[in-house]
Every structure is written in structure tokens, then in C-alpha cells.
Design an enzyme around this catalytic site. Sequence first.
Site, PDB file in Angstrom:
ATOM      1  CB  SER A 218      -1.184  -0.339   0.992  1.00 60.00           C
ATOM      2  OG  SER A 218      -1.940   0.921   1.599  1.00 60.00           O
ATOM      3  CG  ASP A 473      -6.323  -3.239  -3.370  1.00 60.88           C
ATOM      4  OD1 ASP A 473      -7.452  -3.380  -2.730  1.00 60.88           O
ATOM      5  OD2 ASP A 473      -5.154  -3.462  -3.002  1.00 60.88           O
ATOM      6  CG  HIS A 511      -5.700  -2.379   0.187  1.00 58.21           C
ATOM      7  ND1 HIS A 511      -5.279  -1.895  -0.134  1.00 58.21           N
ATOM      8  CD2 HIS A 511      -4.517  -1.734   1.515  1.00 58.21           C
ATOM      9  CE1 HIS A 511      -4.242  -1.691  -0.335  1.00 58.21           C
ATOM     10  NE2 HIS A 511      -3.870  -0.839   1.430  1.00 58.21           N
TER      11      HIS A 511
END
Length: 581
Positions: A218, A473, A511
Site C-alpha cells: 500500500s 483490492d 487489500h
Amino acid sequence: MRIDKGQSLLAPVTAAVMAAGVLAACGGSDDGPVAAPAASTQAPMTCAQLNGMNIPAASIGLPTTGATVTSTQVVPAAGTGATAVGEYCRVQGDINPVDPTAPKIKFQVNLPTTWNSKAMMFGGGGYNGTIATGIGNVPAGPANQPVPLGRGYATFGSDSGHQANAAGSRDGSFGANNEALRNFSGDALKKTRDAAMAIIKARYATDTVQKTYFAGGSTGGREALLAVQNWPQDFDGAIVLYPAWNAAALDLQFGRITRELAKPGAYPNRAERKLMYDASMEACDGLDGVRDGLISNVSQCNATFNLATATLNGAPLRCPDGLDTGDTCLSDAQIAAFNVMNTPIVLNYALASGETTYPGFNTWGTDFGIPGTSPLQPTVLTLSLGTDQPANPMPPVTATTSPPYGSTFWDQWVKYFVTRDPNFNSLALDPQNPGPWQARIVELTGIQDANKTDLSPFLNKGGKILMAHGSHDALVSTRATQQYYDRLRNAMGAARVDSFMRYYEIPGYGHAASSVFNAAWDSLTTLENWVEKGVAPPNQTVADTAGVPGRTRPLCDYPSWPKYRGSGDVNVAQSYTCATQ
């Protein structure tokens, strides 16, 4: 002597003075023997001797007023088997800003008593604000392999230059300070790395760290790409998961989605999200040759699935006349919101990179926080659409409720990065036509985003990158990572990129966590073999730890995807081949 973390400045005790023998050399019950380092004229320092160490500003490659070790502690060995971590020295410290009103960069370095002569930097997440301690695993690292510290790596990370408030990784208030903003945007990486190297070299009395890697997901994935892009001589390899590489551009898409979700009736509750999920799974699960609970042929699903005409168990998914009649169908406003998520934002101006879009998300088959009993589901919920509709003021983040993660991100970015007005109504700012804020937005995309398309200095140094992204995601678009990879190949040539980089997509993975397919991948061993032994990545396998624990899939080089061979156990990677059609 222990130094209180609250002290802003310690009496300067330099590594040179310590190494000269003013303090005793390493040994004794404090931390035991240290692995033999490369030849050095210095004497190794004990864990206790590192306490109070001063790192001068001249030793750090970007402007600071120096760094100080504020505490040290010997942590005894613990764990068995793959969970074993040997004794190590935990070092914490501060990197002091140039601007006296800017916060410090707080960092941690972990120094194993038995050192493998290598180092690993860990990235953060969200807006950071808490120290990436380096104690745990690389993103998606498997539980049956030792963590980097357990393998003997010296590990380190920082909070990127500010300390978060109660909103945690969604606190963007630091963005009102220029130095803090630039630290978060990338400068803290160089500052932390240089401070950590000074400590590592003092501890082991060595001038050489054999290999240094970066691991992050991320925001940490963006940081990994910035690290090898901006300071290629400092790193030998990177593990990059679901990277928010163009974070400011992503914020603009968050703004577009947030404004849509804030419309009356547009925000789908968890039951309504499950309707979308179930209908898209019903339509697309079999496109990869088998109904296995995963949509692997994502591009075909994106090309053929239409939420407005979709059915679920034979009944239309759209409510009669498009009106909201409860949790058994989707209204036109909810369908429109999902379609906004699925489509790109198109800007009426160019970003610093020259681009005018941020892509949509792979929405069909994505868990945006549906009902479920998995222990991972609360994390999935938090990192997707949350529990509360976006509004002005933006609903607060609490232990059990929150607006969509991206909506808080947008709200904080508008208030503290763009307008620097904490009372500004973020829903009033149109990201496609920002008017007087356009120049500032373009400037921020130049500061925050990893815009370089030529990584030749890193390639020429022998660096390698392993990059992966979950196909489903809900927070960082997988299509944006495709865009980054394609940009590199277009700029550098496909063969050159293939010589130092691999990119994989993982069907069903969201995610950082997923109740559908929660990925476990031994990327670190693969990276070590590639960098240190010249062994290019063989066929990779990823395992699921949540949806169907223990099932495996091949990791396919993008743009290929796992296609069922037509026979064999659907839960075994060998039953699949990597296909492009």
C-alpha cells in the site's frame, strides 16, 4: 543509562568516540556474541552503548538537524520453528527536523545478535504516523517461513515523520506542515535509511552491509518504489505489494467516489454489497474454467458483466423502477455508485506525470465489506466501504464504525494537503474541475507520486523487484499497478524490465487482507535467490489462509491468469495453467 524518549536532545555521544574505545567493546551478558562483520577499524558496540548515540546531520543524505538514539533494549530469543526470533537489540530514536515546528521522524532498528550481514527496511501504511517496527513479516509473507528478523536481518522502519492522532493511519493533519508532508511523501525514507545504517555499522563494527532490501504494501509499496527510484544505490531489491504508487492521483479518484456515495440513497449497506458480490460471482466465477469461488479471468468479467442488467438466482438485481425497496435488490443510485468505482476518473487537466486519469477498481467480485464470520472481515470492512455514508462533516473513525477508508483519506487530503483549511468541506471540491486548487493538486502529484518511468540506475546496480497485487483490492486499484508496470515496459523496453522485475496478480485477494483468498507467498526467499544467486524467479505459488485454507494457485506473470486445466483438484495450483485468453 536509559534516556527518556521525551527528551528532545541528548548530550552528543558520537559513534567515533565510542568506537575509539572510550566505551568498552561488545561482549558480556548485555547481548552476547555478534556475528563476525566485515573488516573495520572500529570496535563493535553493545546494545547498551548505542543508547544516546548521536548521528550528525552530515551523515544523513537529506536535510535534518541530526538524529539521536533515545532507547535501547535487549530482547531475548523467543518462538520455535518458523516463529523463532533470536536475541536482538531494539533501538529506538528520533531524526530531528530542520523546521522547529515540524514533528520528528521516529524510527526503530532491530539488531540481531547473530546477524546475517543484511538489512531490510519496512514501509508503512495509509498516512503512516506509527512506526513500522520491522518485527513482523513482509506483506503476504507465509507463516511457515521465518520473518526477516528471524532470518538474521537487521530490520528498520519509521513513522515517516509524524505521530498519528486517534484516527490512526487516516490522520492527515501533518500535511499542513511542509517538512512533514515531504517526509511522508518520501524524504523520511532516505533519512531513516541513513540513520539506520549508521547504527547498524556501529553495532557490528562494519563498513559494509552486504545487501539491503525494502518490503512494503500500500503506502509501503509506494515507498518501496520511491526508494529504488530515488536512491537506487541504497537498495538491492524490493518486495512491493498493492502499491499506492500514485497516491495523490488515487486521492482524486477517492474524491470522485466519495461525492457519488454521498448522494441520497447511493451508499450500499453490507447486505446490498453482498448482492453485487453474489451476482458478479454467479456471472464470472466460471470464466476461468471452473467454479471455485474465485474470479480469475478478471478482464473478461470486466468486459461482460453489467450490474444494471444482472440477475441473481434468476431474478433481476435492479429494483423495480430503480427505486430502493430494501436489501433484496439494488437501486439505480446504488448501481451508479458501483459503476463509478468501476470506471476511471477523467480529469480536465494534466497531473505532474502528464496523465489525466486514475483507473477504476476491479469492482465485480470484490468484497467491499459484506457480511461474514471470518476474523478478517472487520479489517476488510474498515479498508473498504466501512459502515457510514460519507457526509460533511465526514463521520468520525471509531473502534466499530467508520466511513469508507478512501473517503476519510480524501477528506484529510483536501483539508490539510490541498487547502490547509481544516474547516473546508471536502465534498464541495470537484476533483475533475478543482478551480483555484488545480495548481496545488498538480504540485502534490509531483511531490507524492512515484512518477519516474525509467529505473535504469537500479537495474544497472543489479537490483530486483517482486511486485504483486490482489485482483480484488477495494482500496488501491489493481489497474493502476498494471498502468505502472506498462509504463515501465513502454519506457525501458519489455526485455529490460523482465530482467529485473516480476509482476503478479492474485485473484480474490483484497487489500492487505481477504476473507475470499488471503495470500501467503514466500517472496523473500525468491528475492534473495534472484539478487544473491542470480536465480530468476521460477514458477511461483501462492497459498490461501482464509477462504479455503491451504488451497494454492499459481502466481501468473501479468497479464496471464490461473485457468483450470479441466481436471484435477480445484484447490491445487498444479490443476491450473497461466493463460491470457
